[in-house]
Design an enzyme around this catalytic site. Structure first.
Site, mmCIF file in Angstrom:
data_model
loop_
_atom_site.group_PDB
_atom_site.id
_atom_site.type_symbol
_atom_site.label_atom_id
_atom_site.label_comp_id
_atom_site.label_asym_id
_atom_site.label_seq_id
_atom_site.Cartn_x
_atom_site.Cartn_y
_atom_site.Cartn_z
ATOM 1 N N VAL A 42 0.987 -1.187 0.149
ATOM 2 C CA VAL A 42 0.024 -0.109 -0.060
ATOM 3 C C VAL A 42 0.893 1.331 -0.022
ATOM 4 O O VAL A 42 0.372 2.364 -0.230
ATOM 5 C CB VAL A 42 -1.221 -0.272 1.233
ATOM 6 C CG1 VAL A 42 -0.414 0.239 2.501
ATOM 7 C CG2 VAL A 42 -2.114 0.780 1.004
ATOM 8 N N VAL A 44 2.088 3.427 2.108
ATOM 9 C CA VAL A 44 1.777 4.350 3.323
ATOM 10 C C VAL A 44 1.922 3.807 4.482
ATOM 11 O O VAL A 44 2.427 2.635 4.675
ATOM 12 C CB VAL A 44 0.577 5.166 3.065
ATOM 13 C CG1 VAL A 44 0.261 6.206 1.828
ATOM 14 C CG2 VAL A 44 -0.653 4.151 2.828
ATOM 15 N N LYS A 75 8.235 10.870 16.959
ATOM 16 C CA LYS A 75 6.881 11.423 17.048
ATOM 17 C C LYS A 75 6.501 11.770 18.334
ATOM 18 O O LYS A 75 6.193 10.563 19.150
ATOM 19 C CB LYS A 75 5.979 10.695 16.203
ATOM 20 C CG LYS A 75 4.377 11.074 16.500
ATOM 21 C CD LYS A 75 3.702 10.019 15.776
ATOM 22 C CE LYS A 75 2.063 10.335 16.226
ATOM 23 N NZ LYS A 75 1.217 8.981 15.732
ATOM 24 N N ILE A 363 -0.158 0.296 12.068
ATOM 25 C CA ILE A 363 1.019 -0.567 12.540
ATOM 26 C C ILE A 363 0.681 -1.089 14.013
ATOM 27 O O ILE A 363 1.456 -2.183 14.402
ATOM 28 C CB ILE A 363 2.393 0.248 12.260
ATOM 29 C CG1 ILE A 363 2.609 0.545 10.833
ATOM 30 C CG2 ILE A 363 3.533 -0.397 12.897
ATOM 31 C CD1 ILE A 363 3.324 1.448 10.530
HETATM 32 P P1 FAD Z 1 -0.027 -4.070 1.980
HETATM 33 O O1 FAD Z 1 1.055 -3.143 2.315
HETATM 34 O O2 FAD Z 1 -1.157 -3.582 0.899
HETATM 35 O O3 FAD Z 1 0.912 -5.442 1.414
HETATM 36 C C1 FAD Z 1 -0.005 -6.449 0.876
HETATM 37 C C2 FAD Z 1 1.135 -7.519 0.478
HETATM 38 O O4 FAD Z 1 0.338 -8.446 -0.027
HETATM 39 C C3 FAD Z 1 1.997 -6.923 -0.491
HETATM 40 O O5 FAD Z 1 3.350 -7.337 -0.460
HETATM 41 C C4 FAD Z 1 1.401 -7.647 -2.060
HETATM 42 O O6 FAD Z 1 2.384 -7.866 -2.970
HETATM 43 C C5 FAD Z 1 0.922 -8.912 -1.395
HETATM 44 N N1 FAD Z 1 -0.097 -9.501 -2.128
HETATM 45 C C6 FAD Z 1 -1.503 -9.219 -2.394
HETATM 46 N N2 FAD Z 1 -1.906 -10.024 -3.100
HETATM 47 C C7 FAD Z 1 -1.058 -11.098 -3.326
HETATM 48 C C8 FAD Z 1 -1.108 -12.372 -4.090
HETATM 49 N N3 FAD Z 1 -2.204 -12.807 -4.636
HETATM 50 N N4 FAD Z 1 0.213 -13.181 -4.042
HETATM 51 C C9 FAD Z 1 1.049 -12.729 -3.446
HETATM 52 N N5 FAD Z 1 1.129 -11.647 -2.654
HETATM 53 C C10 FAD Z 1 -0.069 -10.853 -2.819
HETATM 54 N N6 FAD Z 1 -0.723 3.003 9.381
HETATM 55 C C11 FAD Z 1 -0.087 3.447 10.716
HETATM 56 O O7 FAD Z 1 0.212 2.696 11.545
HETATM 57 N N7 FAD Z 1 0.274 4.859 10.730
HETATM 58 C C12 FAD Z 1 -0.064 5.506 9.522
HETATM 59 O O8 FAD Z 1 0.157 6.761 9.407
HETATM 60 C C13 FAD Z 1 -0.849 5.085 8.609
HETATM 61 N N8 FAD Z 1 -1.382 5.590 7.652
HETATM 62 C C14 FAD Z 1 -1.871 4.900 6.574
HETATM 63 C C15 FAD Z 1 -2.463 5.732 5.544
HETATM 64 C C16 FAD Z 1 -3.493 5.254 4.481
HETATM 65 C C17 FAD Z 1 -4.075 6.087 3.499
HETATM 66 C C18 FAD Z 1 -3.427 3.827 4.585
HETATM 67 C C19 FAD Z 1 -4.585 3.072 3.588
HETATM 68 C C20 FAD Z 1 -3.149 2.962 5.401
HETATM 69 C C21 FAD Z 1 -2.481 3.677 6.516
HETATM 70 N N9 FAD Z 1 -1.860 2.827 7.602
HETATM 71 C C22 FAD Z 1 -1.179 3.546 8.765
HETATM 72 C C23 FAD Z 1 -1.858 1.492 7.661
HETATM 73 C C24 FAD Z 1 -0.844 0.625 7.388
HETATM 74 O O9 FAD Z 1 -0.494 1.387 5.985
HETATM 75 C C25 FAD Z 1 -0.795 -0.564 7.060
HETATM 76 O O10 FAD Z 1 -1.410 -1.197 8.166
HETATM 77 C C26 FAD Z 1 0.313 -1.320 6.774
HETATM 78 O O11 FAD Z 1 1.034 -0.998 5.670
HETATM 79 C C27 FAD Z 1 0.305 -2.940 6.620
HETATM 80 O O12 FAD Z 1 -0.221 -3.029 5.198
HETATM 81 P P2 FAD Z 1 -0.218 -4.509 4.962
HETATM 82 O O13 FAD Z 1 1.039 -5.161 4.962
HETATM 83 O O14 FAD Z 1 -1.348 -5.270 5.578
HETATM 84 O O15 FAD Z 1 -0.628 -4.655 3.204
#
Ligand code: FAD
Length: 516
Positions: A42, A44, A75, A363
């Protein structure tokens, strides 16, 4: 013994989970992490809660090991701008609330506050942040001496176990992509198998449990426990296992964001050591200063604002520095998966749940989930009690944070656009409505806030109520019978301490230069 873990997803959630589990279980656990080369993370998620330091501590990392590699900064608070009216701001700092004669200092402030700024009168941090200072002296010692130099006094406890015992004075802000890279190296060096490939199918056995994930080029990957870190897609938990998603959007309507990563000369600009949330016509803009750039984004509700207008407003807000920067438009899924642990699959990160990042909780959710899974890791018998304990803890944390965020909008005095007017008439959780009635006559305490652990102590609620200004609050009637002199002395001590610190602390930017 169950010890083969397959993690699908290599964003912040995937790599935090892999690195923590390696630090916790070493060679006794076998971890494979598969992430898509075509679906990005994502990108961010750069501001955190103060508890995040326990994560790095657990990995055996010191600030100087990882902070420079991730362009990280300190922070000390969330700064809310324009939520009451244009030009107004206040801080929700990482600082323990003092009590005098059994009443929180904020209660005394309502009765006898020396100025009209509760945050400056009751906390040291507000003035430290205004002056752009580091919470550590040049020699590395912390401004709050209740902690040793590394802040290690609570090692070994989970976040929920140490809440209320301490309030560490700061959290971190960092580049999400650099952190994922850092944790990849950490994990791979400790034996995590890293596969870059797409999971194209999730195989289920006759009981509906996951038996393998099929990849485009690496065949089937099998394990005992499958961790879904695939982000909003929820490839395993929602798509394959069809676990429903419970939306929070009826109470938190912001469902979109547009983000910019703006390179800036931070030496010239200086670092204000906090995350800022600036209210806008249909949402709010975050500003996160890092050592080489500023991360910023507009969180808004599509029912009130188009993506084009959101981007235009954000670019105007940032100014010329954003001219050549590409915008990242993100659709946000607000709410939580009903059960994050189903059969042999555990969702962590955005697949498990998410609320808008107003208090930087994404996070924190991940860190909390990892701690809880490490504690409840299943044995051969898959005793469902572990799963239930885990699911309850995760649901509580997210439902509690949801209440806290809804409070921001209900309590904000601003009502100059339809978006802000609607925040006063929209339905809110019944439990929160009841609590607000109580808080009008007695500021929140641990008995009157959301009753389960959700990372936010009572003083956080006080800050939002006092800062947002839209709910009338009264000091406890008992204070009329109490001698205020000890409270007045406490206000004076804070003023003196602040004055002393502002003279001696280094600028936040200068501190990081020496760290790197
Ligand atoms: P993602 O980062 O989306 O990662 C998903 C992973 O899955 C990727 O590696 C992708 O390649 C993989 N994937 C998907 N489908 C498949 C597939 N079929 N096969 C293999 N791999 C696959 N949190 C905070 O703590 N502080 C903040 O300031 C903050 N700001 C944010 C602002 C916004 C606008 C948003 C949307 C979120 C924010 N967050 C914040 C939340 C934070 O970004 C997420 O909690 C964190 O990045 C974790 O994301 P994730 O790893 O769950 O998902």
């Amino acid at each position: 013994m169950l010890n083969r873990v397959v993690i699908v997803g290599g964003g912040t959630a995937g790599w935090m989970t892999a690195s923590y589990f390696k630090a916790a279980f070493g060679e006794r656990i076998d971890i494979t992490l598969v992430e898509s080369g075509s679906v990005g993370a994502v990108g961010v998620g750069e501001a955190t809660f103060s508890d995040i330091r326990h994560f790095f501590e657990f990995l055996g990392l010191k600030e100087k090991d990882w902070m420079p590699a991730c362009n990280a900064t300190y922070k000390l608070a969330v700064r809310f701008e324009n939520w009451r009216q244009p030009g107004h701001y206040f801080y929700h700092p990482f600082e323990q609330m003092r009590s005098v004669n059994g009443f929180p200092l904020t209660d005394w402030w309502l009765k006898n506050g020396p100025t009209d700024r509760f945050d400056k009168d009751c906390f040291v941090m507000a003035s430290v942040i205004d002056a752009g200072l580091s919470p550590r002296h040049r020699d590395g010692t912390l401004i709050d001496q209740a902690f040793d130099e590394d802040g290690n006094e609570m090692q070994g406890l989970t976040m929920s176990e140490h809440q209320g015992k301490t309030q560490f004075p700061y959290a971190y802000q960092f580049e999400a992509a650099l952190l994922a890279k850092y944790l990849t190296r950490y994990s791979v060096e400790r034996g995590v198998k890293h596969i870059v490939d797409d999971v194209t199918k999730v195989e289920l056995d006759e009981r509906g449990w996951i038996s393998a994930v099929k990849t485009a080029e690496h065949g089937d990957i099998t394990g005992d426990v499958y961790i879904d870190c695939t982000g909003f897609r929820g490839v395993l938990i929602n798509q394959a296992l069809e676990e429903p998603f419970i939306s929070y959007q009826d109470t938190l309507p912001n469902d979109s964001a547009v983000a910019l990563q703006v390179p800036m000369d931070m030496e010239r600009r200086g670092i204000r050591p906090c995350t800022t949330a600036t209210a806008q016509d249909a949402g709010w803009i975050w500003t996160i200063p890092l050592t080489g750039r500023v991360g910023t984004g507009y969180v808004y509700a599509k029912d009130y604002l188009s993506p084009e207008d959101a981007e235009r407003t954000l670019r105007e807000f940032v100014g010329p520095a954003a001219a050549d920067v590409e915008a990242n438009h993100i659709k946000m899924r607000i709410g939580r998966t009903r059960n994050s642990w189903v059969k042999n699959c555990v969702a962590i990160g955005l697949s498990s749940g998410f609320v808008e990042p107003l208090e930087s909780t994404g996070i924190f959710f991940i860190h909390h989930a990892i701690e809880q899974l490490a504690k409840n890791f299943p044995g051969e018998d898959w005793n469902p009690a572990h799963r239930d304990l885990y699911n309850n803890a995760i649901a509580h944390v997210m439902d509690g944070v949801r209440e806290f965020l809804v409070l921001h909008y209900v309590a904000a005095k601003r009502s100059d656009t339809q978006y802000w007017r609607d925040t006063k008439t929209r339905a809110i959780p019944d439990s929160l409505a009841e609590r607000i009635e109580k808080w009008k006559v007695q500021l929140p305490d641990s008995e009157s806030i959301f009753p389960y652990y959700h990372g936010l102590p009572a003083y956080s609620y006080m800050c939002i109520l006092l800062g947002m200004g839209g709910i009338d609050l009264a000091p406890s009637p008992a204070l009329a019978l109490s001698d205020p002199s000890a409270a007045l002395q406490e206000f004076e001590l804070i003023r003196e301490k602040t004055e002393r610190l502002v003279k001696v602390l280094p600028k936040a930017y200068d501190y990081f230069t020496q760290l790197g």
